[in-house]
Scaffold this motif. Structure first.
Motif, PDB file in Angstrom:
ATOM      1  N   THR A  50      30.926  46.028  36.743  1.00  0.00           N
ATOM      2  CA  THR A  50      31.949  45.027  37.047  1.00  0.00           C
ATOM      3  C   THR A  50      31.647  44.336  38.377  1.00  0.00           C
ATOM      4  N   SER A  59      36.024  43.685  43.382  1.00  0.00           N
ATOM      5  CA  SER A  59      35.476  42.858  42.308  1.00  0.00           C
ATOM      6  C   SER A  59      36.604  42.226  41.484  1.00  0.00           C
ATOM      7  N   GLN A  62      37.308  43.574  35.775  1.00  0.00           N
ATOM      8  CA  GLN A  62      37.754  44.924  35.448  1.00  0.00           C
ATOM      9  C   GLN A  62      37.314  45.283  34.032  1.00  0.00           C
ATOM     10  N   SER A  63      37.208  46.594  33.807  1.00  0.00           N
ATOM     11  CA  SER A  63      36.932  47.071  32.445  1.00  0.00           C
ATOM     12  C   SER A  63      37.943  48.157  32.101  1.00  0.00           C
ATOM     13  N   SER A  64      38.277  48.243  30.830  1.00  0.00           N
ATOM     14  CA  SER A  64      39.176  49.267  30.320  1.00  0.00           C
ATOM     15  C   SER A  64      38.514  49.843  29.070  1.00  0.00           C
ATOM     16  N   CYS A  76      34.670  49.148  25.485  1.00  0.00           N
ATOM     17  CA  CYS A  76      35.270  48.744  26.753  1.00  0.00           C
ATOM     18  C   CYS A  76      35.593  47.254  26.684  1.00  0.00           C
ATOM     19  N   ASP A  79      37.703  41.982  31.574  1.00  0.00           N
ATOM     20  CA  ASP A  79      38.646  40.947  31.951  1.00  0.00           C
ATOM     21  C   ASP A  79      38.395  40.568  33.409  1.00  0.00           C
ATOM     22  N   CYS A  80      38.863  39.388  33.781  1.00  0.00           N
ATOM     23  CA  CYS A  80      38.723  38.916  35.155  1.00  0.00           C
ATOM     24  C   CYS A  80      40.097  38.660  35.763  1.00  0.00           C
ATOM     25  N   SER A  81      40.137  38.762  37.071  1.00  0.00           N
ATOM     26  CA  SER A  81      41.364  38.461  37.810  1.00  0.00           C
ATOM     27  C   SER A  81      41.684  36.980  37.695  1.00  0.00           C
TER      28      SER A  81
END
Length: 101
Positions: A50, A59, A62-64, A76, A79-81
């Motif tokens: 990430t 950063s 993010q990853s989930s 996984c 996504d980004c902020s």
């Protein structure tokens, strides 16, 4: 012939080494046993990266993941902020040989 085993038929094996023993005997008193080893290796992947080339901290990516161990089949989502746009795939899945797809 009576057959005994220390592992029940259909049992699941956990990662690592398991020694399975079978014993056989008949009504005449003849008996023998054998052992064999079963080694289960888990296929794992590296966690999704990430980090970005420009390296802002923290950063914005993010990853989930559906498994914390990143084992074969783990998916996984990425996504980004707010204010950042994700380019590429929104999800990766752990495949064989530490590859993600």
């Amino acid at each position: 012939v009576i057959l005994k085993s220390d592992i029940e038929s259909g049992s699941a094996f956990h990662p690592g080494l398991t020694v399975v023993t079978y014993e056989a005997s008949d009504p005449s008193g003849n008996a023998n046993h054998c052992q064999y080893n079963i080694t289960v290796s888990e296929l794992k992947c590296s966690p999704p990266s990430t980090s970005l080339q420009t390296n802002p901290s923290p950063s914005p990516m993010q990853s989930s993941c559906d498994s914390p161990d990143y084992v074969y089949g783990t998916t996984c989502t990425l996504d980004c902020s707010h204010g950042y746009r994700l380019q590429g795939h929104t999800a990766v899945t752990c495949e064989r040989d530490n590859r993600t797809q």
